[in-house]
Write a protein that holds these residues in place. Structure first.
Motif, PDB file in Angstrom:
ATOM      1  N   GLU A   1     -21.163 -15.985  -6.837  1.00 22.52           N
ATOM      2  CA  GLU A   1     -20.279 -15.281  -5.922  1.00 22.52           C
ATOM      3  C   GLU A   1     -18.875 -15.142  -6.513  1.00 22.52           C
ATOM      4  OE1 GLU A   1     -20.371 -17.049  -2.041  1.00 22.52           O
ATOM      5  OE2 GLU A   1     -22.302 -16.131  -1.574  1.00 22.52           O
TER       6      GLU A   1
ATOM      7  N   PHE B   1     -17.418   0.144  -3.589  1.00 20.94           N
ATOM      8  CA  PHE B   1     -17.515  -1.306  -3.398  1.00 20.94           C
ATOM      9  C   PHE B   1     -18.703  -1.697  -2.530  1.00 20.94           C
ATOM     10  CE2 PHE B   1     -15.357  -0.044   0.437  1.00 20.94           C
ATOM     11  CZ  PHE B   1     -15.661  -1.002   1.396  1.00 20.94           C
ATOM     12  N   MET B   2     -19.149  -0.790  -1.653  1.00 24.84           N
ATOM     13  CA  MET B   2     -20.287  -1.104  -0.783  1.00 24.84           C
ATOM     14  C   MET B   2     -21.598  -1.176  -1.556  1.00 24.84           C
ATOM     15  SD  MET B   2     -19.256  -1.660   2.300  1.00 24.84           S
ATOM     16  CE  MET B   2     -20.716  -1.444   3.325  1.00 24.84           C
TER      17      MET B   2
ATOM     18  N   THR C   1     -21.801  -2.613  -4.610  1.00 26.49           N
ATOM     19  CA  THR C   1     -21.747  -3.724  -5.561  1.00 26.49           C
ATOM     20  C   THR C   1     -22.786  -4.778  -5.180  1.00 26.49           C
ATOM     21  OG1 THR C   1     -19.978  -4.756  -4.258  1.00 26.49           O
ATOM     22  CG2 THR C   1     -19.324  -3.389  -6.153  1.00 26.49           C
TER      23      THR C   1
ATOM     24  N   ASP D   1     -24.797  -8.246  -4.124  1.00 24.35           N
ATOM     25  CA  ASP D   1     -24.583  -9.086  -2.936  1.00 24.35           C
ATOM     26  C   ASP D   1     -23.656 -10.266  -3.192  1.00 24.35           C
ATOM     27  OD1 ASP D   1     -26.252  -7.428  -1.536  1.00 24.35           O
ATOM     28  OD2 ASP D   1     -28.022  -8.708  -1.730  1.00 24.35           O
TER      29      ASP D   1
ATOM     30  N   PHE E   1     -17.495  -9.696  -3.404  1.00 21.18           N
ATOM     31  CA  PHE E   1     -16.780  -9.492  -2.149  1.00 21.18           C
ATOM     32  C   PHE E   1     -15.315  -9.146  -2.435  1.00 21.18           C
ATOM     33  CE2 PHE E   1     -19.986 -12.800  -1.780  1.00 21.18           C
ATOM     34  CZ  PHE E   1     -20.820 -12.286  -0.788  1.00 21.18           C
TER      35      PHE E   1
ATOM     36  N   CYS F   1     -17.006  -2.692   7.515  1.00 17.45           N
ATOM     37  CA  CYS F   1     -17.371  -3.138   6.160  1.00 17.45           C
ATOM     38  C   CYS F   1     -17.094  -4.613   5.939  1.00 17.45           C
ATOM     39  CB  CYS F   1     -16.582  -2.339   5.121  1.00 17.45           C
ATOM     40  SG  CYS F   1     -16.725  -0.553   5.265  1.00 17.45           S
TER      41      CYS F   1
ATOM     42  N   ASP G   1     -18.629  -7.288   5.873  1.00 15.10           N
ATOM     43  CA  ASP G   1     -19.492  -8.121   5.037  1.00 15.10           C
ATOM     44  C   ASP G   1     -19.105  -8.016   3.561  1.00 15.10           C
ATOM     45  OD1 ASP G   1     -20.924  -9.017   7.190  1.00 15.10           O
ATOM     46  OD2 ASP G   1     -22.563  -7.574   6.951  1.00 15.10           O
ATOM     47  N   LYS G   2     -18.429  -6.907   3.195  1.00 16.73           N
ATOM     48  CA  LYS G   2     -18.040  -6.701   1.808  1.00 16.73           C
ATOM     49  C   LYS G   2     -16.532  -6.738   1.600  1.00 16.73           C
ATOM     50  CE  LYS G   2     -20.334  -5.725  -1.290  1.00 16.73           C
ATOM     51  NZ  LYS G   2     -20.961  -6.595  -2.326  1.00 16.73           N
ATOM     52  N   TYR G   3     -15.786  -6.348   2.640  1.00 15.65           N
ATOM     53  CA  TYR G   3     -14.325  -6.274   2.515  1.00 15.65           C
ATOM     54  C   TYR G   3     -13.696  -6.793   3.804  1.00 15.65           C
ATOM     55  CZ  TYR G   3      -9.694  -4.151   1.589  1.00 15.65           C
ATOM     56  OH  TYR G   3      -8.352  -3.938   1.365  1.00 15.65           O
TER      57      TYR G   3
END
Length: 232
Positions: A99, A124-125, A127, A129, A132, A149, A151-153
């Motif tokens: 991560e 970025f969505m 990228t 898992d 972040f 968004c 979960d990612k940003y």
């Protein structure tokens, strides 16, 4: 010249459990064209900016490097963004599935994710898992734009002393809100839990709909009487 710095170069990011990277530019209008890189910065925010805190308060070379990056950005935006996308992609490849966190606005408040999509076709969505992104912002429109968004940003909205209603709405949208205290940090604010935001920079990413309580730091203590956003 690398645009991204490893988290270990920042005292707070160094506490993160995940591998972290941050990008620092010169804030506000501190550039040759007077372009405002923190469009919603208040006078109090500018006064208490952390730009000259930490290592940067001791080594002029650090701020000089930030100024060079800023001049690169304002004079050659597309090339800047293409290099930023390359650095992010290189780090992702090197992460080998571990991560990794990216904070692109260390001392700015720009929509780099939109620019990455526009100039470098970097979404970025899409990228992996393990990747972040997170940021502080004083731009409420950015909070609304990216609320789906999270979960990612993840965005943390900054209390200015005058934007209480926007803070409440941001919390309801799932964003965190940062509040600075010169005294004891409370456990609750307007029905929302307050957590210790100084544990690490990663606290911004760990939580949702929380108030991140931050203690007023260093020489900013002397300026607190002028800052309407400092509580307690």
């Amino acid at each position: 010249m690398n645009l991204l710095s490893k988290g270990k170069t920042n005292a707070k990011l160094a506490k993160n459990e995940r591998e972290s990277y941050i990008m620092y530019l010169s804030p506000h209008t501190n550039n040759s064209k007077g372009i405002n890189l923190c469009i919603n910065a208040t006078k109090e925010c500018v006064l208490a900016c952390l730009y000259d805190s930490g290592f940067a308060s001791f080594f002029s070379s650090i701020n000089e490097a930030r100024q060079r990056k800023t001049e690169f950005y304002i004079n050659s935006k597309k090339e800047f963004i293409i290099q930023l996308a390359k650095e992010i992609n290189d780090i992702i490849l090197e992460s080998e599935g571990k991560e990794v966190l990216f904070r692109l606005n260390g001392t700015s408040d720009l929509d780099f994710l939109a620019m990455l999509k526009k100039y470098a076709d970097f979404d970025f969505m899409l990228t992996p898992d393990n990747v972040f992104f997170y940021d502080y912002t004083k731009i409420f429109g950015k909070v609304k734009k990216y609320s789906h968004c999270s979960d990612k940003y993840k965005l943390t909205f900054s209390f200015s002393g005058e934007n209480i209603e926007e803070c409440l709405t941001a919390l309801k949208l799932g964003a965190n809100v940062a509040m600075v205290y010169k005294g004891t940090i409370p456990k609750e604010w307007n029905g929302f839990e307050v957590v210790d935001g100084d544990v690490s920079d990663e606290e911004m990413y760990k939580y949702k709909s929380k108030v991140l309580g931050l203690k007023l730091k260093g020489n900013k203590q002397k300026k607190s009487e002028f800052n309407s956003f400092v509580l307690g």
